[in-house]
Design a protein around this motif. Structure first.
Motif, PDB file in Angstrom:
ATOM      1  N   MET A   1       0.845  -1.199   0.000  1.00 25.76           N
ATOM      2  CA  MET A   1       0.000   0.000   0.000  1.00 25.76           C
ATOM      3  C   MET A   1       0.879   1.248   0.000  1.00 25.76           C
ATOM      4  N   GLY A   2       0.464   2.289  -0.689  1.00 23.83           N
ATOM      5  CA  GLY A   2       1.222   3.538  -0.689  1.00 23.83           C
ATOM      6  C   GLY A   2       0.426   4.605   0.035  1.00 23.83           C
ATOM      7  N   THR A   3       1.117   5.487   0.717  1.00 21.28           N
ATOM      8  CA  THR A   3       0.412   6.493   1.510  1.00 21.28           C
ATOM      9  C   THR A   3       0.487   7.862   0.832  1.00 21.28           C
ATOM     10  N   GLU A   4      -0.705   8.494   0.655  1.00 21.50           N
ATOM     11  CA  GLU A   4      -0.764   9.865   0.137  1.00 21.50           C
ATOM     12  C   GLU A   4      -1.435  10.734   1.177  1.00 21.50           C
ATOM     13  N   ALA A   5      -1.001  11.964   1.300  1.00 21.37           N
ATOM     14  CA  ALA A   5      -1.623  12.871   2.272  1.00 21.37           C
ATOM     15  C   ALA A   5      -2.963  13.348   1.730  1.00 21.37           C
ATOM     16  N   PRO A  14      -3.996   2.014  -2.843  1.00 19.33           N
ATOM     17  CA  PRO A  14      -3.207   0.919  -3.418  1.00 19.33           C
ATOM     18  C   PRO A  14      -1.915   1.452  -4.036  1.00 19.33           C
ATOM     19  N   ALA A  15      -0.788   0.745  -3.773  1.00 21.99           N
ATOM     20  CA  ALA A  15       0.531   1.247  -4.201  1.00 21.99           C
ATOM     21  C   ALA A  15       0.597   1.455  -5.714  1.00 21.99           C
ATOM     22  N   ALA A  16      -0.025   0.546  -6.474  1.00 16.07           N
ATOM     23  CA  ALA A  16       0.047   0.672  -7.938  1.00 16.07           C
ATOM     24  C   ALA A  16      -0.624   1.963  -8.379  1.00 16.07           C
ATOM     25  N   LYS A  17      -1.742   2.301  -7.701  1.00 15.82           N
ATOM     26  CA  LYS A  17      -2.440   3.530  -8.072  1.00 15.82           C
ATOM     27  C   LYS A  17      -1.601   4.754  -7.699  1.00 15.82           C
ATOM     28  N   VAL A  18      -0.973   4.713  -6.533  1.00 16.83           N
ATOM     29  CA  VAL A  18      -0.133   5.838  -6.100  1.00 16.83           C
ATOM     30  C   VAL A  18       1.022   6.038  -7.076  1.00 16.83           C
ATOM     31  N   ASP A  19       1.662   4.924  -7.465  1.00 21.26           N
ATOM     32  CA  ASP A  19       2.788   5.021  -8.409  1.00 21.26           C
ATOM     33  C   ASP A  19       2.325   5.600  -9.743  1.00 21.26           C
ATOM     34  N   ARG A  20       1.176   5.121 -10.206  1.00 23.75           N
ATOM     35  CA  ARG A  20       0.660   5.585 -11.491  1.00 23.75           C
ATOM     36  C   ARG A  20       0.295   7.078 -11.419  1.00 23.75           C
ATOM     37  N   ARG A  21      -0.294   7.484 -10.301  1.00 26.05           N
ATOM     38  CA  ARG A  21      -0.641   8.902 -10.125  1.00 26.05           C
ATOM     39  C   ARG A  21       0.614   9.769 -10.150  1.00 26.05           C
ATOM     40  N   ARG A  22       1.690   9.269  -9.548  1.00 25.58           N
ATOM     41  CA  ARG A  22       2.951  10.052  -9.566  1.00 25.58           C
ATOM     42  C   ARG A  22       3.432  10.244 -11.000  1.00 25.58           C
ATOM     43  N   ALA A  72     -14.294   8.409 -16.023  1.00 27.69           N
ATOM     44  CA  ALA A  72     -13.244   8.786 -15.078  1.00 27.69           C
ATOM     45  C   ALA A  72     -11.963   8.020 -15.372  1.00 27.69           C
ATOM     46  N   SER A  73     -10.830   8.649 -15.102  1.00 32.69           N
ATOM     47  CA  SER A  73      -9.544   7.970 -15.236  1.00 32.69           C
ATOM     48  C   SER A  73      -9.453   6.844 -14.206  1.00 32.69           C
ATOM     49  N   SER A  74      -8.815   5.741 -14.570  1.00 36.32           N
ATOM     50  CA  SER A  74      -8.636   4.617 -13.630  1.00 36.32           C
ATOM     51  C   SER A  74      -7.756   5.036 -12.455  1.00 36.32           C
TER      52      SER A  74
END
Ligand SMILES: CCCCCCCCCC(=O)SCCNC(=O)CCNC(=O)[C@H](O)C(C)(C)COP(=O)(O)OP(=O)(O)OC[C@H]1O[C@@H](n2cnc3c(N)ncnc32)[C@H](O)[C@@H]1OP(=O)(O)O
Length: 216
Positions: A1-5, A14-22, A72-74
């Motif tokens: 899991m990835g943490t976003e403020a 979810p870490a994959a979503k956080v990475d993709r958002r970055r 909406a974007s995934s």
């Protein structure tokens, strides 16, 4: 899991979503830089031709992955900031890079505008100032738990808003009345934050539940 403020909370997306958002945010930032460079470039013809060919090739590559309009974007997540709105989306290279923080009296955003937001020479286009104010004033309403759509945004242009100079935008709620929220705010120089360059009053109206503009 990835943490976003999220505001002051930490949210385990979810870490994959956080990475993709970055990556999406980095692409938005890179293209925003390209747009600013494009508006400033006094390049020779061969450099312009090289840039045209390279940019067209990149655009063609991305177009192949386009999602249908209205979907909406995934990478969107109800608990994370939207990536593509024209007013602040980090993944949208046309959007000014607006980040808003809470203050004791409302909200504040610090921003330095690039060359692509120029209207009269060296000055920010008035419509961009209005966009920034709409965005930050709306944020003041939303962060007070109210939100709503802009019913009006009255702007007064007192002095030029310079390009490539640090700015501060502040907003606070002026009145609450049922579904209506009146918000006031202004753009100032970060070096002289009490002197409004452009000031605004906006009315945000929370739509009725049956409002047809809510239908997708
Ligand atoms: C859940 C929403 C999340 C929003 C996210 C933030 C958005 C960021 C800011 C934006 O850019 S929003 C996009 C630009 N704005 C729009 O697209 C809004 C277009 N207009 C509308 O959708 C409707 O006009 C609106 C929802 C604003 C109002 O529709 P309603 O059917 O709810 O209005 P209604 O006629 O019932 O009026 C409600 C109250 O607001 C008042 N009002 C509405 N429009 C007004 C106006 N223009 N000037 C003054 N007062 C106004 C109206 O007089 C009345 O006051 P009272 O309750 O005291 O009688």
């Amino acid at each position: 899991m990835g943490t976003e403020a999220v505001g002051t909370l930490a949210y385990d997306a979810p870490a994959a979503k956080v990475d993709r958002r970055r990556l999406i945010e980095q692409l938005g930032d890179a293209v925003r830089g390209l747009v600013a460079a494009t508006c400033a470039a006094e390049a020779p013809p061969e450099e312009l031709e090289r840039a045209i060919a390279g940019t067209r090739q990149l655009a063609e590559g991305l177009r192949g992955f386009a999602r249908p309009l209205g979907t909406a974007s995934s990478s969107e997540d109800p608990l994370l900031p939207h990536l593509y709105p024209a007013g602040h989306g980090a993944g949208n290279p046309v959007a000014p890079p607006v980040h808003v923080e809470a203050t004791e009296e409302g909200v504040r955003s610090r921003i330095t505008l690039g060359r692509q937001y120029e209207g009269p020479r060296g000055r920010t286009h008035g419509g961009i100032s209005a966009l920034l104010l709409d965005e930050v004033l709306a944020y003041a309403s939303t962060s007070a738990g109210r939100g709503g759509f802009t019913a009006y945004l009255n702007t007064s242009y007192h002095q030029a808003v310079p390009i490539q100079v640090p700015l501060e935008i502040r907003a606070r709620i002026d009145a609450e009345d049922g579904r209506k929220t009146t918000v006031k705010g202004f753009i100032a120089l970060e070096s002289d934050p009490e002197v409004p360059l452009v000031s605004a009053t906006a009315l945000f109206v929370i739509p009725r539940a049956d409002y047809e503009g809510n239908q997708k």
